[in-house]
Design a protein around this motif. Structure first.
Motif, PDB file in Angstrom:
ATOM      1  N   MET A 209       0.851  -1.182   0.000  1.00  0.00           N
ATOM      2  CA  MET A 209       0.000   0.000   0.000  1.00  0.00           C
ATOM      3  C   MET A 209       0.892   1.239   0.000  1.00  0.00           C
ATOM      4  N   LYS A 210       0.463   2.256  -0.743  1.00  0.00           N
ATOM      5  CA  LYS A 210       1.201   3.513  -0.722  1.00  0.00           C
ATOM      6  C   LYS A 210       1.222   4.061   0.697  1.00  0.00           C
ATOM      7  N   TRP A 211       2.400   4.532   1.125  1.00  0.00           N
ATOM      8  CA  TRP A 211       2.597   4.996   2.506  1.00  0.00           C
ATOM      9  C   TRP A 211       3.501   6.215   2.473  1.00  0.00           C
ATOM     10  N   SER A 212       3.247   7.156   3.352  1.00  0.00           N
ATOM     11  CA  SER A 212       4.100   8.338   3.392  1.00  0.00           C
ATOM     12  C   SER A 212       4.388   8.753   4.830  1.00  0.00           C
ATOM     13  N   ALA A 213       5.505   9.449   4.990  1.00  0.00           N
ATOM     14  CA  ALA A 213       5.889  10.032   6.269  1.00  0.00           C
ATOM     15  C   ALA A 213       6.140  11.515   6.043  1.00  0.00           C
ATOM     16  N   VAL A 214       5.672  12.324   6.961  1.00  0.00           N
ATOM     17  CA  VAL A 214       5.762  13.786   6.830  1.00  0.00           C
ATOM     18  C   VAL A 214       6.555  14.350   8.006  1.00  0.00           C
ATOM     19  N   ALA A 215       7.504  15.243   7.705  1.00  0.00           N
ATOM     20  CA  ALA A 215       8.310  15.886   8.747  1.00  0.00           C
ATOM     21  C   ALA A 215       8.147  17.391   8.653  1.00  0.00           C
ATOM     22  N   GLY A 216       8.281  18.060   9.786  1.00  0.00           N
ATOM     23  CA  GLY A 216       8.137  19.511   9.768  1.00  0.00           C
ATOM     24  C   GLY A 216       8.516  20.158  11.081  1.00  0.00           C
ATOM     25  N   ASN A 217       8.157  21.444  11.214  1.00  0.00           N
ATOM     26  CA  ASN A 217       8.441  22.256  12.394  1.00  0.00           C
ATOM     27  C   ASN A 217       9.927  22.178  12.762  1.00  0.00           C
ATOM     28  N   TYR A 218      10.770  22.567  11.815  1.00  0.00           N
ATOM     29  CA  TYR A 218      12.218  22.522  12.043  1.00  0.00           C
ATOM     30  C   TYR A 218      12.635  23.572  13.068  1.00  0.00           C
ATOM     31  N   LEU A 219      13.476  23.144  14.004  1.00  0.00           N
ATOM     32  CA  LEU A 219      14.016  24.042  15.016  1.00  0.00           C
ATOM     33  C   LEU A 219      15.521  23.834  15.105  1.00  0.00           C
ATOM     34  N   GLU A 220      16.231  24.888  15.460  1.00  0.00           N
ATOM     35  CA  GLU A 220      17.681  24.777  15.614  1.00  0.00           C
ATOM     36  C   GLU A 220      18.039  24.452  17.052  1.00  0.00           C
ATOM     37  N   LYS A 221      18.807  23.370  17.212  1.00  0.00           N
ATOM     38  CA  LYS A 221      19.265  22.953  18.539  1.00  0.00           C
ATOM     39  C   LYS A 221      20.734  22.571  18.433  1.00  0.00           C
ATOM     40  N   ASN A 222      21.555  23.223  19.245  1.00  0.00           N
ATOM     41  CA  ASN A 222      23.000  22.953  19.252  1.00  0.00           C
ATOM     42  C   ASN A 222      23.610  23.102  17.857  1.00  0.00           C
ATOM     43  N   GLY A 223      23.137  24.104  17.116  1.00  0.00           N
ATOM     44  CA  GLY A 223      23.701  24.390  15.814  1.00  0.00           C
ATOM     45  C   GLY A 223      23.172  23.539  14.680  1.00  0.00           C
ATOM     46  N   ASN A 249      11.649  15.939  21.019  1.00  0.00           N
ATOM     47  CA  ASN A 249      12.423  16.891  21.814  1.00  0.00           C
ATOM     48  C   ASN A 249      13.865  16.979  21.343  1.00  0.00           C
ATOM     49  N   ALA A 250      14.465  15.814  21.079  1.00  0.00           N
ATOM     50  CA  ALA A 250      15.882  15.786  20.721  1.00  0.00           C
ATOM     51  C   ALA A 250      16.242  14.436  20.123  1.00  0.00           C
TER      52      ALA A 250
END
Length: 260
Positions: A209-223, A249-250
């Motif tokens: 089955m077609k499947w997808s993963a979505v990523a977002g809300n990028y934040l800078e942590k330790n450079g 969180n990390a």
């Protein structure tokens, strides 16, 4: 179940107990497609240590057992190892706020396994076999930019598509799966799509089955700029079924002395 998770993680940590300070260089990026190189550069990974074993610290996680059920809250612990593609996750929650259940989902030694128990002792599921091996390896691939050292390994082959798209194929223990990674103008990985994952409504019969993963809300942590939101979606004949979403969180190196 928590003890099982810890023992499996310790097995991986013991294999690669020696610490390394090898860092990501331009030479590492040279063979990669343009958008993948951009992810490393704009994300601040150049010059950073190649993380080989990591803990993904999930803050909030929700899961749906079927398209018609309500979201349930999960507590998750996740470990990833890079030298051999490995992903081990421990989950716990309650059903209806009354009945505790625990799960352990993993890809280790070339095999996938989803084990779920109710009230700590009653087996609910113990999924294994070819379809689970394939699906678990797809998940490792989909999450590879949470621990970007994965993208530099020989077991992942990259194919350039265009300035915002790259195809990746991961091959391990005679299992091969592929998918497309999409990036935005900032070089951030936004989503992954594959047709190589198996879906089962009742855990007995499987079909791709077609499947997808979505990523977002990028934040800078330790450079480093990293995604702090992740969700997974099945694209079924009846419509999209979003079944997992969580905030991170990390992502940090994990040592055996820290595991408990």
């Amino acid at each position: 179940m928590k003890s099982l998770y810890i023992s499996e993680v310790k097995k991986e940590l013991a294999k690669y107990a020696e610490c390394t300070d090898e860092r990501i260089t331009e030479k590492d990026l040279a063979p990669l497609p343009e958008p993948v190189q951009k992810f490393f550069r704009h994300g601040g990974y150049l010059g950073k240590v190649k993380m080989s074993q990591a803990e993904v610290q999930w803050a909030e996680v929700q899961f749906k057992r079927s398209p018609t059920t309500k979201w349930m809250n999960l507590t998750c612990s996740q470990f990833n190892s890079v030298p051999e593609p490995t992903r081990i996750v421990y989950m716990k929650s309650t059903i209806g706020g009354l009945f505790p259940f625990e799960g352990r989902d993993k890809y280790q030694d070339g095999q996938g396994n989803m084990l779920i128990k109710l009230l700590k002792f009653i087996p609910v599921a113990n999924a294994k076999g070819k379809e689970i091996d394939v699906s678990a390896l797809v998940t490792v691939l989909a999450e590879c930019f949470l621990v970007p050292t994965y993208a530099l390994q020989d077991y992942i082959a990259w194919t350039a598509i265009d300035s915002k798209t790259a195809k990746a194929t991961i091959t391990y223990h005679n299992t091969k799966v592929s998918g497309l990674f999409y990036f935005n103008d900032n070089g951030e990985f936004t989503h992954f799509v594959t047709d190589d994952r198996y879906y089962s409504e009742k855990g007995t019969e499987y079909k791709k089955m077609k499947w997808s993963a979505v990523a977002g809300n990028y934040l800078e942590k330790n450079g480093i700029r990293m995604p702090t939101y992740f969700k997974a979606i099945w694209h079924t004949e009846k419509g999209d079924y979003e079944y997992f979403k969580g905030t991170i969180n990390a992502v940090r190196p994990l040592k055996i002395i820290e595991l408990r």
